[in-house]
Write a protein that holds these residues in place. Structure first.
Motif, short mmCIF file in Angstrom:
data_model
loop_
_atom_site.label_atom_id
_atom_site.label_comp_id
_atom_site.label_asym_id
_atom_site.label_seq_id
_atom_site.Cartn_x
_atom_site.Cartn_y
_atom_site.Cartn_z
N PHE A 1 0.81 -1.21 0.00
CA PHE A 1 0.00 0.00 0.00
C PHE A 1 0.85 1.27 0.00
O PHE A 1 0.43 2.29 -0.55
CB PHE A 1 -0.93 0.02 1.22
CG PHE A 1 -2.13 -0.87 1.09
CD1 PHE A 1 -2.47 -1.46 -0.12
CD2 PHE A 1 -2.94 -1.12 2.19
CE1 PHE A 1 -3.58 -2.27 -0.25
CE2 PHE A 1 -4.06 -1.93 2.08
CZ PHE A 1 -4.39 -2.51 0.87
N ASP A 2 2.02 1.24 0.62
CA ASP A 2 2.84 2.45 0.64
C ASP A 2 3.29 2.82 -0.77
O ASP A 2 3.30 4.01 -1.14
CB ASP A 2 4.04 2.28 1.57
CG ASP A 2 4.93 1.10 1.21
OD1 ASP A 2 4.48 0.21 0.46
OD2 ASP A 2 6.08 1.06 1.70
N VAL A 3 3.61 1.83 -1.58
CA VAL A 3 4.02 2.08 -2.97
C VAL A 3 2.84 2.57 -3.80
O VAL A 3 2.93 3.57 -4.52
CB VAL A 3 4.62 0.81 -3.60
CG1 VAL A 3 4.92 1.04 -5.08
CG2 VAL A 3 5.88 0.40 -2.85
N ALA A 4 1.70 1.87 -3.68
CA ALA A 4 0.52 2.23 -4.46
C ALA A 4 0.00 3.62 -4.09
O ALA A 4 -0.39 4.40 -4.96
CB ALA A 4 -0.58 1.18 -4.26
N SER A 5 0.00 3.93 -2.78
CA SER A 5 -0.50 5.23 -2.35
C SER A 5 0.39 6.36 -2.86
O SER A 5 -0.10 7.41 -3.28
CB SER A 5 -0.61 5.29 -0.83
OG SER A 5 0.65 5.16 -0.21
N ARG A 6 1.69 6.12 -2.86
CA ARG A 6 2.60 7.14 -3.37
C ARG A 6 2.38 7.39 -4.86
O ARG A 6 2.44 8.54 -5.34
CB ARG A 6 4.04 6.72 -3.12
CG ARG A 6 5.11 7.75 -3.46
CD ARG A 6 5.00 8.97 -2.57
NE ARG A 6 4.28 10.07 -3.18
CZ ARG A 6 3.84 11.13 -2.54
NH1 ARG A 6 4.02 11.24 -1.24
NH2 ARG A 6 3.19 12.09 -3.18
#
Length: 243
Positions: free
Chosen positions: A46-51
């Motif tokens: 999620f951290d990658v996708a949210s960024r």
């Protein structure tokens, strides 16, 4: 901003974009690891996708938005709302459940067994089963089957593995924004139960059921879903006039 669910693609929201782009500025995208955003078979957290999404919003000059998410998209949106509260005006969940204290450790382990079973399935069986699991209407099942095939078995397995890690980690607390929780009439019982409990915990929320619809309620019955979303946006005065 419309965010699709696990292994699906942005066409999930075709009927919503057609309806709401006349009165709102709308954005759809493929979550990394799905559809046209497949760049690697490594798990996408999620951290990658949210960024990735926040970068798009920055490029478009969008400071604050209503995030509408289906299933996995709902969880990703909750992650964004917790870590970047200044960017989120409201949340709409379709077939979602709380990322904060969502499922027990035992349930997560059982889901992990499901990941292993996916690896043993022939591809055609996997895609057909996926369509039947997430959709109620025949045309929606066919859309989900084709979207799963487009994402591919290897990416589906990697996505689910990362997805379970994000669910297990969760977020420390709920986002404090207006929220609409939508479930299909034929949604799976555990998700309906979680959704009901979830609404009771939220300070400014609404619970709605889409008739004749399953997990992918906005696609199974777009007319009913669009009316529900329109009322929510109207009540919170979310009308921009941009397309």
């Amino acid at each position: 901003v419309f965010t699709h669910g696990f292994a699906l693609v942005h066409e999930t929201w075709r009927e919503q974009v057609e309806r709401f782009s006349e009165s709102h500025r709308t954005l759809v995208w493929d979550v990394p690891g799905c559809g046209d955003a497949i760049e690697t078979t490594e798990p996408v957290r999620f951290d990658v996708a949210s960024r990735r999404l926040l970068d798009v919003l920055d490029d478009e000059g969008i400071d604050e938005t209503v995030l509408v998410g289906q299933s996995m998209g709902s969880l990703l949106n909750q992650y964004i709302a917790y870590h970047h509260p200044d960017r989120v005006r409201a949340l709409v969940h379709v077939g979602g459940f709380p990322l904060h204290d969502g499922f027990s450790g035992r349930a997560i382990k059982l889901m992990g067994v499901h990941v292993k079973l996916l690896g043993l399935m022939p591809e055609n069986l996997l895609y057909n089963m996926f369509g039947r699991l997430v959709a109620h209407a025949p045309d929606t099942r066919e859309y989900a089957r084709l979207a799963g095939e487009r994402t591919g078995k290897e990416n589906m397995i990697a996505l689910e593995r990362a997805y379970l890690e994000d669910i297990d980690e969760g977020i420390p607390e709920q986002a404090v924004v207006p929220q609409l929780v939508v479930v299909g009439e034929h949604e799976y019982s555990p998700i309906r139960t979680k959704a009901n409990e979830w609404v009771e915990e939220l300070s400014d929320s609404r619970y709605e059921t889409v008739p004749d619809a399953g997990h992918l309620a906005n696609h199974d019955n777009p007319t009913a879903f669009n009316e529900i979303l329109s009322a929510f946006l109207h009540d919170h005065k979310v009308v921009t006039g941009h397309t």
